[in-house]
Design a protein around this motif. Structure first.
Motif, PDB file in Angstrom:
ATOM      1  N   ILE A 126      11.554  49.185  19.182  1.00  0.00           N
ATOM      2  CA  ILE A 126      10.628  49.794  20.122  1.00  0.00           C
ATOM      3  C   ILE A 126      11.388  50.363  21.298  1.00  0.00           C
ATOM      4  O   ILE A 126      11.115  51.458  21.763  1.00  0.00           O
ATOM      5  CB  ILE A 126       9.608  48.745  20.585  1.00  0.00           C
ATOM      6  N   THR A 166      14.984  59.193  18.974  1.00  0.00           N
ATOM      7  CA  THR A 166      14.936  58.905  17.538  1.00  0.00           C
ATOM      8  C   THR A 166      14.848  57.411  17.286  1.00  0.00           C
ATOM      9  O   THR A 166      15.570  56.623  17.885  1.00  0.00           O
ATOM     10  CB  THR A 166      16.180  59.427  16.823  1.00  0.00           C
ATOM     11  N   GLU A 167      13.941  57.067  16.389  1.00  0.00           N
ATOM     12  CA  GLU A 167      13.852  55.684  15.963  1.00  0.00           C
ATOM     13  C   GLU A 167      14.690  55.528  14.706  1.00  0.00           C
ATOM     14  O   GLU A 167      14.924  56.490  13.986  1.00  0.00           O
ATOM     15  CB  GLU A 167      12.401  55.344  15.644  1.00  0.00           C
ATOM     16  N   TYR A 168      15.136  54.319  14.460  1.00  0.00           N
ATOM     17  CA  TYR A 168      15.891  54.069  13.240  1.00  0.00           C
ATOM     18  C   TYR A 168      15.355  52.818  12.572  1.00  0.00           C
ATOM     19  O   TYR A 168      14.975  51.857  13.242  1.00  0.00           O
ATOM     20  CB  TYR A 168      17.378  53.888  13.541  1.00  0.00           C
ATOM     21  N   SER A 169      15.345  52.824  11.268  1.00  0.00           N
ATOM     22  CA  SER A 169      14.946  51.625  10.545  1.00  0.00           C
ATOM     23  C   SER A 169      16.142  50.689  10.469  1.00  0.00           C
ATOM     24  O   SER A 169      17.271  51.080  10.743  1.00  0.00           O
ATOM     25  CB  SER A 169      14.470  52.000   9.155  1.00  0.00           C
ATOM     26  N   PHE A 170      15.875  49.451  10.082  1.00  0.00           N
ATOM     27  CA  PHE A 170      16.965  48.467   9.977  1.00  0.00           C
ATOM     28  C   PHE A 170      18.049  48.975   9.049  1.00  0.00           C
ATOM     29  O   PHE A 170      19.235  48.819   9.314  1.00  0.00           O
ATOM     30  CB  PHE A 170      16.438  47.139   9.423  1.00  0.00           C
ATOM     31  N   GLU A 173      18.837  52.046   8.341  1.00  0.00           N
ATOM     32  CA  GLU A 173      19.635  53.120   8.913  1.00  0.00           C
ATOM     33  C   GLU A 173      20.641  52.563   9.909  1.00  0.00           C
ATOM     34  O   GLU A 173      21.799  52.974   9.958  1.00  0.00           O
ATOM     35  CB  GLU A 173      18.726  54.131   9.598  1.00  0.00           C
ATOM     36  N   LEU A 231      21.029  60.419  12.815  1.00  0.00           N
ATOM     37  CA  LEU A 231      20.396  61.683  12.488  1.00  0.00           C
ATOM     38  C   LEU A 231      21.228  62.811  13.061  1.00  0.00           C
ATOM     39  O   LEU A 231      21.545  62.817  14.241  1.00  0.00           O
ATOM     40  CB  LEU A 231      19.001  61.691  13.106  1.00  0.00           C
TER      41      LEU A 231
END
Lengths: 341, 693
Positions: B668, B677-681, B683, B690
């Motif tokens: 968050i 930019t958000e990243y998943s675990f 990534e 990105l």
């Protein structure tokens, strides 16, 4: 809730992957189990015999895998490749490439195509019958608004969940543009999306301990049925600790579903009656993936740290295969004698 | 009739008797002597006898002739029958009709047989004629008359005819086959010619003039067929030769395409070439596929690509080298390979080294460096963090030395905030250094090599830093002592000469004076900006990786503290970062001391002490820190226990926290921070960032 004294976590498979498990799936024809892992391998187990039947090494961590039939499967790797794995000969070939790590892969029996989603913000469809070589096998490339995080298929419907909480619903027969463009009804990043076995909608989970139940039909009556619920949370000293929901798996017979979270719990839910049916005893670490066998008698649970707190010491990665009692997954027809959704 | 003849005979006999009687009478009358009479009668008798005899001879001759004729005819008949393979007729029975009748019958039979024979003969002739014709065709015109089928008259049997017919049939079949063979050859010849881009009519005509005529009959002599077969064979050999050449070219093409990522449109032109790369000889049927022109075209393309390749290869080598350099500089590694590479690139330019080989080498090098970078990553991140902290520390020193820092100029509140944040950060440096040292040591132990940062050993840098820190520490101690003495002095003076205005008030007032005027070390903003451009850049580069890997525990502070903008505004005042060259560290004990000191000063009423500290501060030049490039700077002082804004709570977790868990906070926060930019675990784990578009 129907809390029954905690049984054993199930049989632990020998020779588990040596690093995080990214996904596991039961075959549609047998009790074979395909497991992809961050240790750059895809392994094939015979779950009933508890034996490792094959292992395929990749150039990078493998983020997803799926069966084609009992003799071959596919994998999605962080080295940007999509590979076909042939179990009998233990050989693999590269079906094609994305421009970034490939996050997820699904095989559609309806279309005879392989669908992959990648962090390069595209979806690609492949015809695995084509001879090797990207230009022969690639059917199409479909840009997505963001990096693809999860895919799910039912019949000719394809649901794509991406970063930025986008959800695209496609008809496989017309991939030129999404049938529906949606935004996740949850406020936080999407972790997993899975279609109902009856094809009427999909369940979507987020990093913030919540699962949304959605319907494809856009009529008001259908949309009125949708809802979201909280799960995988812990109340501690008056504060809620919320865990990501990493995995959803639908029961092939009853249409109920299991969810797995970073809290190490697996819960079984009856989406129609809005009830929790069962909670299995806690696993050593996060639940990374779940899969029911074709007859729903077995449930494979990947207990593997999903890196939600970055690099840190954690429990060893393990795969448990537990037999499922009917009572744990059968909906309790109480108030509404509806057919299971 | 027969009776009639007998009657006639009887009549003739009676007439003779009568005539004799008459003669007797006449003689009697005449009185012929008896002797005369007897002679006369004898004469008559003799004449009669002779006549009879003659008649019998004639009749005999006639009979013999007849018999001969019959025999001849019969012989001929038998001949014919035997020639025709038929059962000869037997003439055992004698017809009553006498010989002439028999002759008639035989002759009529013979006649029939002759007709039959002629028919048969015609049949033979016809068949033989055909055989002759076909054989001649086979033999070719040149030997036309050498072979003549001769009709064997003695054998005209049906069996023979059948045989001949069979032979003819065979020959006809053979002819058909030959025709087929010829047309097959011609077809092959035609297709091969078309593939090879040769004139078919011309080649066919050379073999035999009838062959290039599509409608007319074809010559089928042995000679022609042999020549045809030879022609086909030789052309096929040519085809195979050319095919091999084409396939060699095709594989060269493919290789080149792969190597250079040739665009599809360019490849399209030669798609038909490469599609035949694995074809066998009969599979290549496309017209002109193997013509000399076409082959030359393909060859030209290959040589064009080859040229392109050699030029591109150099480009590629340069690009790869650049990439290697970039990676090295990004990870602060110095590879001896780089310098080696330099020389070999020179060599390549001069043509001494094969660019292909060089490319491979560089790629290998890149892979090595990347791998190394991966295992250095963790420590590097920590180093970056530490260096950033050091930079902040030096800025803080500078800032603390600014007597007018509390003058309420524009943006002063931002500086104040930054200072506050900086102090918190500085407090954490010793711990950082400690962790970094142990991690580095562990790393060095594990990899059995020294951890180098921009060519220098990191452990050495850390050591230096801690030494410097120690020195600063001592300096501070001395200052504090001096201050105490001074304070006592003032107190004494006060006791002697009366009090002075309250120092605390004066401090507050001073802050109202315009910022620009006061301060011996105020620098014009623009100039300083220029001066500090570089470090600023370095700092901003670190930003993204930092915010990703940031421990949730730390980020809380970041949250509560100043915005990024404040950062930038204040940057002109930052001392050049210690970072790139040398840094020093405090040992654990010193850290504790230092912290304690700070705490002590905090508890004291700082505002009041301000004026006196200022006095002592300006007076005491401290040792110059860090040699090398700092020479132009005025001597630094330690961060003295300067007044801070009341130490607001920096208690983590509870306050700044949303009820979400630390795990969640990670994502968050990434969301809400200046980083969109958000990243998943996954990534984050894969280190996927990105690409900026």
């Amino acid at each position: 809730m129907t809390a029954v004294p905690p049984p054993a976590p199930g049989r632990e498979l020998a020779n588990p992957p040596s690093d995080g498990i990214s996904n596991l799936r039961f075959s549609n024809h047998s009790d074979h189990l395909l497991v992809s892992s961050w240790d750059k391998s895809v392994r094939l187990y015979d779950a009933s015999a508890n034996a490792l039947r094959g292992e395929f090494m990749h150039g990078g961590p493998v983020l997803d895998c799926c069966f084609h039939d009992d003799s071959s499967g596919f994998s999605a790797s962080a080295d940007n490749t999509v590979r076909r794995l042939v179990f009998s000969s233990n050989k693999e070939d590269i079906l094609g490439r994305h421009d970034a790590p490939v996050r997820c892969v699904e095989y559609s029996y309806a279309a005879g195509q392989l669908i992959t989603g990648s962090w390069d913000k595209t979806l690609k469809c492949w015809d695995p019958r084509g001879a090797s070589g990207q230009d022969r096998t690639l059917v199409g490339t479909y840009p997505q608004p963001e990096r693809v995080y999860s895919l799910s298929l039912v019949g000719n419907r394809l649901v794509v969940a991406t970063a930025g909480r986008h959800v695209n619903v496609y008809d496989l027969r017309n991939m030129s543009q999404p049938e529906q463009r949606r935004e996740s009804s949850l406020k936080y990043q999407t972790r997993c999306v899975r279609c109902y076995p009856n094809g009427t909608g999909y369940a979507l989970s987020s990093v913030e301990g919540r699962v949304a139940m959605e319907f494809f039909d856009l009529s008001e009556a259908s949309q009125a049925k949708k809802y979201a619920f909280k799960c995988h949370r812990k109340s501690e000293a008056g504060r809620d600790i919320v865990y990501p929901v990493n995995a959803i798996a639908f029961h092939p017979v009853y249409g109920t579903f299991a969810t797995g979270g970073c809290d190490g719990y697996v819960n079984v839910w009856d989406g129609n009656n809005k009830k929790r049916l069962y909670q299995y005893s806690k696993y050593p670490t996060s639940i990374a993936a779940l899969s029911f066998s074709r007859d729903g008698r077995l449930l494979a649970v990947a207990s593997s740290y999903t890196f939600e707190e970055g690099e840190k010491p954690h429990e060893p990665d393990a795969i448990y295969v537990r037999s499922v009692n009917e009572i744990e997954v059968k909906p309790k027809p109480k108030v509404y004698p509806n057919p299971p959704a | 009739m027969f009776k009639h003849q007998i009657n006639q005979f009887a009549h003739i006999e009676t007439t003779c008797g009568l005539l004799l009687d008459e003669l007797q009478k006449i003689w009697d009358e005449v009185g012929e002597p008896e002797v005369n009479r007897n002679t006369m009668l004898l004469e008559i008798e003799q004449k009669c006898l002779e006549l009879y005899r003659r008649k019998v001879d004639v009749a005999k001759k006639c009979r013999a002739q007849l018999q001969q004729e019959i025999a001849e005819s019969e012989a001929e008949l038998a001949d014919i029958c035997s020639a025709m393979g038929e059962q000869p007729l037997h003439f055992d029975w004698k017809p009553d009709g006498g010989l002439s009748k028999e002759l008639d019958i035989v002759i009529s039979q013979l006649e029939d047989m002759r007709k039959l024979k002629i028919n048969r003969k015609n049949q033979f002739v016809e068949v033989l004629q055909q055989i002759q014709n076909i054989s001649n065709e086979f033999r070719g015109d040149t030997e036309d008359n050498l072979y003549k089928v001769v009709l064997d008259e003695t054998d005209l049997s049906m069996r023979r005819l059948e045989e001949l017919r069979k032979q003819l049939l065979e020959l006809q079949n053979q002819k058909r086959n030959r025709l087929k063979q010829v047309s097959n050859h011609l077809n092959t010849l035609n297709s091969v010619c078309s593939v090879l881009g040769m004139e078919f009519r011309h080649i066919a005509g050379e073999i035999h003039s009838t062959l290039n005529d599509s409608k007319g009959t074809k010559d089928i002599s042995n000679h022609t067929i042999e020549k045809l077969a030879a022609a086909v064979q030789s052309l096929r050999e040519v085809k195979i030769q050319r095919m091999q050449r084409l396939q060699n070219l095709a594989s060269a093409l493919l290789e080149m395409w792969n190597l250079m990522d040739t665009p599809m449109e360019e490849q399209q032109m030669f798609q038909n070439v490469t599609s035949n790369i694995a074809a066998s000889e009969p599979e290549i049927t496309e017209t002109n596929m193997l013509s000399v022109n076409f082959l030359n075209n393909v060859e030209a393309e290959v040589s064009r690509l080859e040229q392109l390749k050699s030029s591109k290869m150099k480009e590629l080598v340069m690009k790869k080298r650049l990439e290697l350099e970039q990676i090295c500089s990004q990870t602060h590694m110095v590879t001896e390979a780089l310098s080696v590479m330099e020389s070999s690139v020179e060599a390549m330019k001069s043509g001494a080294v094969d660019p292909m080989y060089l490319l491979e080498e560089i790629e290998l090098q890149i892979a090595n460096v990347k791998e190394e970078a991966l295992c250095r990553k963790e420590i590097l991140e920590k180093v970056e963090k530490w260096l950033a902290a050091c930079q902040e520390e030096s800025w803080l020193e500078e800032y603390n030395r600014d007597d007018n820092r509390y003058n309420g100029g524009r943006g002063a509140h931002l500086t104040l905030k930054r200072a506050e944040k900086g102090r918190a950060l500085v407090n954490k440096i010793p711990a950082m250094v400690e962790v970094l040292t142990s991690k580095t040591k562990a790393w060095e132990e594990q990899s059995q090599t020294e951890f180098l940062y921009d060519g220098g050993r990191l452990l050495f840098m850390l050591e230096q830093y801690s030494m410097l820190r120690q020195e600063k520490e001592q300096e501070m101690q001395r200052q504090r002592d001096q201050k105490r003495i001074q304070g006592q002095l003032i107190a004494k003076q006060e006791a002697l000469f009366g009090s002075k205005p309250s120092p605390s008030k004066s401090g507050k007032k001073a802050s109202r004076t315009p910022t620009g005027v006061a301060g011996n070390r105020k620098v014009s903003l623009g100039g300083a900006m220029l001066q500090n451009l570089k470090p600023e850049k370095a700092a901003s580069r670190l930003q993204p990786s930092k915010s990703i890997s940031e421990d949730p525990g730390h980020s809380a502070e970041k949250y509560s503290s100043g915005s990024g903008k404040a950062h930038k505004n204040k940057s002109p005042l930052i001392r050049k970062p210690l970072s790139p060259v040398s840094s020093q560290v405090l040992s654990k004990a010193n850290i504790d001391n230092f912290l304690e000191d700070q705490k002590m000063t905090y508890t004291a009423s700082l505002q009041k002490a301000l004026s006196s500290t200022e006095l002592s501060l300006v007076g005491t030049p401290s040792k110059p820190i860090a040699v090398g490039y700092e020479e132009s700077r005025t001597p630094k002082t330690m961060p003295i226990p300067e007044p801070t804004t009341p130490p607001t709570v920096s208690v983590p977790m509870t306050t700044a926290r949303t009820p979400a868990t630390p795990r969640l906070a990670l994502c968050i926060e990434n969301n809400n921070n200046n980083q969109p930019t958000e990243y998943s675990f996954e990534e984050v784990r894969a280190g996927f960032i990105l690409p900026k578009t």
